[in-house]
Write a protein that holds these residues in place. Structure first.
Motif: not given
Length: 101
Positions: A76-91
């Motif tokens: 969950s921490v790793m996923r949160e880091k990715a979301m905070s850095k890249w937002g909706n620019k990836f799936i």
């Protein structure tokens, strides 16, 4: 051997920076958890890249217990880091596999 596969479609506008981040920060952080012994990164070929390239990262764990440890304590921490850095620019989507020899 367990393989945790993460497949990600990346917006073309972040491709180069995302790849750099994956290789220099994200994968090393995941390997530092001690849950995985190595990771391989691939770009999918012969796919529709009109919305961006698709990459897959395969993380290798010695057992399902190590994978479970990662999911319970770090994912969950790793996923949160990715979301905070890249937002909706990836799936991304994830799958779990077992090596069969």
């Amino acid at each position: 051997m367990i393989v945790y596969n993460v497949t990600t479609k990346v917006d073309p506008s972040i491709k180069e920076n995302w790849l750099l981040w994956i290789k220099e920060e994200h994968i090393p952080d995941i390997l530092k958890t001690g849950c995985f012994t190595k990771a391989n990164t691939f770009q999918l070929l012969e796919t529709d890249d009109s919305e961006g390239p698709t990459f897959t990262i395969q993380y290798f764990a010695e057992s399902k217990s190590f994978y479970n440890l990662y999911i319970e304590n770090f994912a969950s921490v790793m996923r949160e880091k990715a979301m905070s850095k890249w937002g909706n620019k990836f799936i991304s989507f994830r799958s779990l596999m077992q090596v069969v020899n």
